[in-house]
Design a protein around this motif. Sequence first.
Motif, short mmCIF file in Angstrom:
data_model
loop_
_atom_site.label_atom_id
_atom_site.label_comp_id
_atom_site.label_asym_id
_atom_site.label_seq_id
_atom_site.Cartn_x
_atom_site.Cartn_y
_atom_site.Cartn_z
N ASP A 81 -18.83 -29.97 -119.00
CA ASP A 81 -17.61 -30.76 -118.52
C ASP A 81 -17.77 -30.83 -117.11
OD1 ASP A 81 -16.89 -30.94 -121.30
OD2 ASP A 81 -15.68 -29.09 -121.33
N LYS A 98 -16.99 -26.05 -127.17
CA LYS A 98 -16.81 -27.57 -127.50
C LYS A 98 -17.01 -28.45 -125.84
CE LYS A 98 -13.92 -30.96 -129.12
NZ LYS A 98 -12.53 -31.21 -129.75
N GLN A 130 -18.83 -31.74 -122.98
CA GLN A 130 -19.82 -32.53 -122.70
C GLN A 130 -21.10 -31.70 -121.81
OE1 GLN A 130 -20.45 -35.94 -123.25
NE2 GLN A 130 -18.09 -36.43 -124.30
N LYS A 152 -24.90 -37.68 -120.93
CA LYS A 152 -24.19 -36.61 -121.29
C LYS A 152 -24.26 -36.51 -122.78
CE LYS A 152 -20.86 -36.87 -117.35
NZ LYS A 152 -19.61 -36.72 -117.08
N GLU A 153 -24.28 -35.33 -123.31
CA GLU A 153 -24.37 -34.94 -124.80
C GLU A 153 -23.24 -34.19 -125.23
OE1 GLU A 153 -26.15 -35.18 -128.32
OE2 GLU A 153 -27.10 -35.93 -126.49
N SER A 154 -22.42 -34.74 -126.31
CA SER A 154 -21.22 -34.12 -126.56
C SER A 154 -21.58 -33.09 -127.70
CB SER A 154 -20.15 -35.27 -127.07
OG SER A 154 -18.90 -34.81 -127.46
N GLN A 196 -19.43 -30.64 -130.48
CA GLN A 196 -18.29 -30.73 -131.13
C GLN A 196 -18.43 -29.19 -132.03
OE1 GLN A 196 -15.60 -32.34 -131.24
NE2 GLN A 196 -16.64 -33.99 -129.63
#
Length: 1079
Positions: free
Chosen positions: A191, A213, A215, A232-234, A236
Amino acid sequence: MTQLSKTTSTCETQWKMLLLQVFTLIYLTSVCAAQDGTAISSLGGTTSVPPTTYNPPEAFLQLTSAFSEVFTSEKVVLKCSISSSSGWTFIWEKDGKQLSQNADISFHDSELTITANSIDLSGQYTCRGKEQGKGRSSKISQPIEVRVNANIPKLTISRSPNFDRFYPGELISFTCKVDVTSAWNYQWYKDGAQITDANSNTYEIASLKPSDKGQYHCKVQRGKGPLYESNKESVQVAEPPIPILSLETPWSDVFLTEVLKFSCTVPSADWTLTWYKDQKDLSKEGPSLEIPSVKQNDGGEYTCKARLKSRGVTSGSSDPKVITVQDNKPKPVLTRSPDFSLMYPGESIIFTCTVDMYSGWEYEWYHKGVKQQSSSSKTFTVGSLTLGGSGEYRCLAKRGQLRTDQSDPVSLQVSDPPKPILKLLSPWSDVFQNEVLKFSCEVSSSEWTVTWHRNQILIPNENGLVLNIAAAKVSDGGEYSCKAHQKHRGVSSAFSNTSTVSVYDSLPTPTSNIDLSFSPMYIGETVKLKCTVSVSSGWSYHWYKDGKELNKPGKELNIQLTLSDNGGYTCEARRGEKTSTGRSKETQLDVREIPVPLLSKKTQWLDVFPSESVQLSCRMEGSSNWTFIWYKDSEEYHEGNVTNSEVEGILSISQASSSHRGKYSCSGRLTGRTVSSNRSSQVELTVYDSLPTPTLSRDPIFTPMFIGETVKLKCTVSVSSGWSYHWYRDGKELNKPGKELNIQLTLFDNGGYTCEAKRGEKTLTGRSKETQLDVRDGKPTVKLLQNPSDKLMHTSDSISFTCHVNVSSGWKYAWYKDSNPLKSSGNNIHQIASAKTSDSGSYKCRVERQTPTTFSSESEAVELKIDERPKANIVLLTSWSEVFSTDSLKLQCDVMDSSDSWNYTWHKEGINVSQSPSSIYKVTPHNDPEQSSYTCEGIRTERPLFSVRSDSYRTKNLLLKRRILLSISGCLFFGIIAVFIGCVALRICRKPVAADDKQEETNLFLTMAQLKDRNDAPCPLVEYITDADVNPPAKEGEENGTSCSEATPLPITSPDEQAATTNGKETTENGGGMVSFLQ
């Protein structure tokens, strides 16, 4: 004393002979040593040294910065060094071209700094040194390739495992990949905030938490260079989903043997669902749970859970479903509404099936024991009863597999309402406006009321048993009927019988007809006129001519025609005293004199060929139904085929011959009428003796031709006119008539073409001579051939390009280099006699030819690259230090600025003297007694096949000088050895004298002590060693002093002095002076 002199003279003579033999041996040995290259030590003395060959040192280039492959704005630093000496300045080159300083290139001492602002800075960098004050250069260093990437490095972040959603406690690993391998430093961010202690290309979270959780991305850096950022890899992270439990059967209170179904759902198909009853695991998995036959112990609380087996994740329990099991079946009760004993078709009725217990029932309805329908509603409605609706009705209820018993029956009776009877009371069914119309409707009882309908549309405000229309209107026309009704039940009977009434809006117009439809009419003929009215009857008829009434009443009028009967005739119909229809449409009678026929040709020509058909037309203008009589040369003619139509007569001669030549005329006679005309004017018919042959021509005449080109074929007949032309391909007729045939060529147009001229239906000239069309697919194959075919050529090479078209002719050639046209002679060969580097480029040729449309085709481009031909260079390998070990010169040939493997040819004075393809050639006095000029040339089996010949190299008597030097050095060395051996030999071979003579005997050689005390001691070998080349220099004689001279007397030593010894080494450098060797 005499004896001593004699002895001395004899010994002297022997000594001289021996010395002569020794010198002869020394000379021969020296010559042999020079020929064989035997190493001989030089006598001490100064000799002239030939000039040495300069062997330049090699520059060494090294990369001092971190990388040679860089990105934009990064720097590369190279350092050049020469280890052998100092005082060098350096010259820098890129791809063989010297560099100069600019915004991207800077020099400082031995360092080159490259600022990578452009990909043009990529290339092979080398350096060489230049010695300050001497103008000499070193060899070029080895190259270092510098590569500047046009794009910044591409970073890609990936994760493993690659789940869309993670759950607490799971592991995740990220990997940062750079498309260019290098020494990268890695930084990780979540983030936008940097993650501490994460500096490798991977980052791992061993146990995920919901707070993880976000980015994630990475950055890389090389040294102090710029930072590059990845995508960027998100991630969840969420709690496992709670499954949703649903009861698929519509009830939670069930009976024994019923089916019970549950379904459990989660958002993803990856979850495995497990089932529980009263919190106990049922050991069943899957999205559904089915109990096909419920038992008493199946009641209870049901739940389900979701489990992700591959990841070890389990959800919480779903909401529960409570099931109650019953054991008694109910019985339904059937009722109906309304409950009339007799029902009429069209009425509606509702049946109700009632079950007192529970809900969720589905109902089945039966009529006369036959199932009618099944529904979830407990009512069954018959919206419009029919006669077939009579009978007994029952119902039953069911839920799944559970069915109740049928209800008690309910009876229903249905019958039709009574049908009324319609009667027309007025006398006429077709009336005119204002006449009276009257109808009556009869029903079976007074309970029924009546409604009136016209065209099945209700007539408002008319509900009595009689319908009376006092003054009819046009809108009153139509089909009349009536219906009976019971208002309180809404029942209506069917329509009564119908009665159709026509009401005309106006009086009819009579129609006047003539029995003979001929026009015009001719004098003497009889005509009949008839007047009719199509509506009603009882009409009387009256006739008028040109508006004036004729006193000839009646439906028909007969007239014997004269010219005075020309005019327009009408009639009128009347009924009673007041009704009159008006007059009919006028019928015109055109009475004329009998006309003369008009004769004309029906075919296009009156000059025909044998077997052609001829048609002549005889026409009566303005009338029809004539039969025609034909005449030839004023006599009635019966040979031809005569046909008559309504307007003309046609004389047909199917196959003309010379007997048909003549003048023709005709006359007319009306068919079925007593009318004949006078003869027409005459026409003359000409018949040729034979048919012509057509001529076929073609433009253009190229063979073959190609798809897209246009060719024009033309067919001509030189005799007569009126020809129609027909074309044939391979014997089959083409549907393209015409004198010219223009063809936009396709493959289907291949074949042999002929034409044929036709006139009428029978005259054919016969086919022309065949013209063949050869049509090829696509365009001609244009191939550009290079000779020689190598893509890389070198300056002075001869190159030719040939533009080859595989088929056809008539081509024009155009040449292009780098898409620019070249000046050329227009033929198919383009020659480069002696290639230059400017001849590099992309070559192609284009062929075209002019047909009605321009057709062209291009070859594929051929790339040609011309490089400078490398040049050979001769280097002298034999150094001056080897002058005493060899009498030959070694020359080496090397192709400059080339890393290829070469063979070599050698030329002396322009003549090839190569015996092998070696790069080294040996020059000896035997094969080069004169001053010769040498050149060399590199050769190989691949391009370039040969190099530029080297500059000439002349030996300039260097071999002879070396040979003389070796001979002199050998003579000096072996001369000294020979003198030493001779002295020893004389000492040994001298005869001893008698004892009484010993006092007079003197030693041949002086001792060292005597030589030091005397200045006139003679040198025994002085007259033999007189060569100026072995005399010591004057300077050395002054420094070392003179040991002896020719004027020195030879003293006689006593035996006591024979013990004196000398050091032989002291005689080697005393100007050739000799001392005693007595032991």
